[in-house]
Design a protein around this motif. Structure first.
Motif: not given
Length: 501
Positions: A420-421, A424, A460
């Motif tokens: 996921s962001e 990340t 991501h």
């Protein structure tokens, strides 16, 4: 020298050399043929004559024009594709993955191909099929996915190459089964056959089961672990009678994985007998009926104890019936070897809720001596959404969740799909902190460099602009980490462009 006679068939020369001359004279026509060629000393013995014949015959065989064989089997015209052709950017990206520039991104590229209902371009199919064949033993379903991404032509090519044939949808498992009698080869073949036709594979194993030695039976049963269902109950139960304990132990584990009611009830009785009121587990049973029940299912193999064996082979959720503590609280009270056995059972049985619960326990408690490779196996089994939720919660609750040698960091780095962001950004910040705030000894540099490499294909793609700002200083370093930071940026940029196709 007289007229040259017709040479004997090359196959007969090969057969004669294989058999030798000690007990069998070479064919009479060999001496006549060699004499007509004046190719050997007349005083030479039979062995020398035969060697000379095979040398001359082999050269003539090479020079002989071979007729093209008429096609046999599948049609020689590749079928037309039904999907839409791949976009140019995706095709170029797949080429870079298959030719070595971005090898670690191939799974992501294959998933894109299938998601967009396109196919791998025909010129790349030999490289794709080679990768699929290399993956076949480790992850047969994924190898078949590679072939599916290659479209109808990939399946057509696989049918025509012995190294790839088993990846084709029409592979003849019956013929392959008859062609090999090595137990280890048959076990691997059986596992792949079970993936495509579990009932037919079981029936093939059953036909020659009684003729196998106990050791061979143990080996062959490894292939039965794939695709277990209620249809297997009867045969597994019938086979639970050999004298060898090891065969019974393997069959017991298969019966439990297949959900066979009698095995679950019998082993449940043993489990109930060793659980104390406080949730502690005894290592032995004392009553005669329990000892007989244990013997029926193969008994124990030292150094494994009864508690470890039952924790490993029984459905993880079944313990809720006898242990009154909530699972995470109970797991925390167990000894390291017991926790390891629980982890193996969680990895084996298809219970998504219990996998999430156990992984949450692993991430938060990091139990001592828990095998990292088993944690990796578990974390790779989680769907993306479940994995993302676990780490979202962990990052919220624990500031130092991604510390350098912590289990949560290692498990995240061994995922096979993008983070996921939030994860990340958290991982990149931590990688940079470790690089800037430490006196890096050799071991730490080695570990940190590995973490940078593992993280690179998992970031991501949407964070590229932010990532470029974060890595600006790191890319100017003159050591290995400057190169790693540059590679991280290049790879993320490539993945971002690929996702836009």
């Amino acid at each position: 020298m007289g007229p040259v006679t017709t040479p004997p068939p090359y196959s007969s020369l090969l057969r004669a050399v294989t058999l030798g001359t000690a007990r069998r004279d070479p064919p009479a026509e060999v001496a006549t043929w060699l004499a007509s060629l004046d190719a050997v000393d007349p005083t030479a013995d039979d062995a020398e004559r035969l060697l000379a014949a095979i040398a001359v015959g082999e050269r003539l065989e090479r020079l002989r024009p071979h007729r093209a064989r008429p096609p046999s089997g599948p049609a020689d015209v590749a079928p037309a594709e039904t999907g839409s052709p791949p976009a140019l950017r995706l095709a170029r990206g797949l080429q870079l993955m298959l030719e070595g520039t971005y090898t670690e991104l191939l799974d992501e590229g294959i998933d894109l191909v299938l998601e967009r209902k396109t196919y791998v371009p025909p010129p790349l199919l030999p490289a794709l099929l080679q990768r699929a064949a290399a993956l076949m033993e480790e992850d047969f379903p994924r190898a078949r996915t590679y072939v599916r991404a290659g479209g109808r032509r990939a399946n057509w090519l696989a049918e025509r190459n012995p190294d790839w044939a088993e990846l084709a949808t029409g592979f003849d498992y019956v013929r392959a089964w008859r062609a090999t009698d090595q137990p280890s080869h048959r076990a691997k073949l059986l596992a792949r056959w079970r993936f495509t036709a579990p009932d037919a594979a079981r029936e093939a194993l059953a036909k020659g089961w009684s003729d196998q030695s106990p050791r061979n039976q143990e080996i062959l049963l490894e292939g039965m672990a794939v695709g277990l269902s209620a249809a297997d109950h009867s045969w597994l139960r019938e086979s639970l009678s050999p004298k060898r304990k090891g065969v019974r132990r393997v069959l017991t584990a298969l019966l439990l994985r297949a959900g066979e009611p009698e095995a679950i009830a019998d082993l449940g009785e043993l489990a109930r007998a060793i659980v104390s009121e406080g949730g502690d587990l005894r290592t032995t049973v004392v009553h005669a009926e329990h000892k007989e029940l244990l013997k029926k299912y193969g008994g124990l193999k030292a150094p494994q104890t009864l508690d470890q064996w039952l924790l490993e082979i029984m459905p993880p959720s079944s313990w809720d019936e006898w242990v009154k503590l909530k699972p995470p609280t109970w797991w925390l009270s167990l000894k390291p070897l017991q926790v390891r056995s629980v982890g193996r059972a969680v990895a084996t049985f298809d219970n998504p809720g219990r996998k999430v619960e156990f992984l949450d326990f692993l991430l938060r408690e990091s139990p001592p001596q828990f095998p990292a490779e088993l944690g990796v196996e578990l974390v790779r089994q989680l769907p993306d959404a479940a994995f993302d939720r676990l780490y979202e919660s962990l990052l919220t609750d624990q500031r130092d969740a991604l510390r350098l040698r912590g289990l949560p960091r290692w498990l995240a780095l061994n995922r096979r799909s993008a983070w996921s962001e939030r994860l990340t950004r958290a991982m990149v910040r931590r990688l940079l902190d470790d690089l800037e705030n430490r006196q890096l000894d050799y071991a730490t540099q080695r570990d940190l460099a590995l973490h940078w490499k593992l993280a690179t294909p998992l970031l991501h793609p949407a964070v590229f602009s932010w990532l470029r700002q974060q890595l600006h200083s790191a890319t100017e370093r003159y050591d290995a980490f400057g190169k790693l930071a540059t590679t991280m940026l290049q790879t993320t940029a490539f993945r971002r462009e690929l996702s836009r196709t």
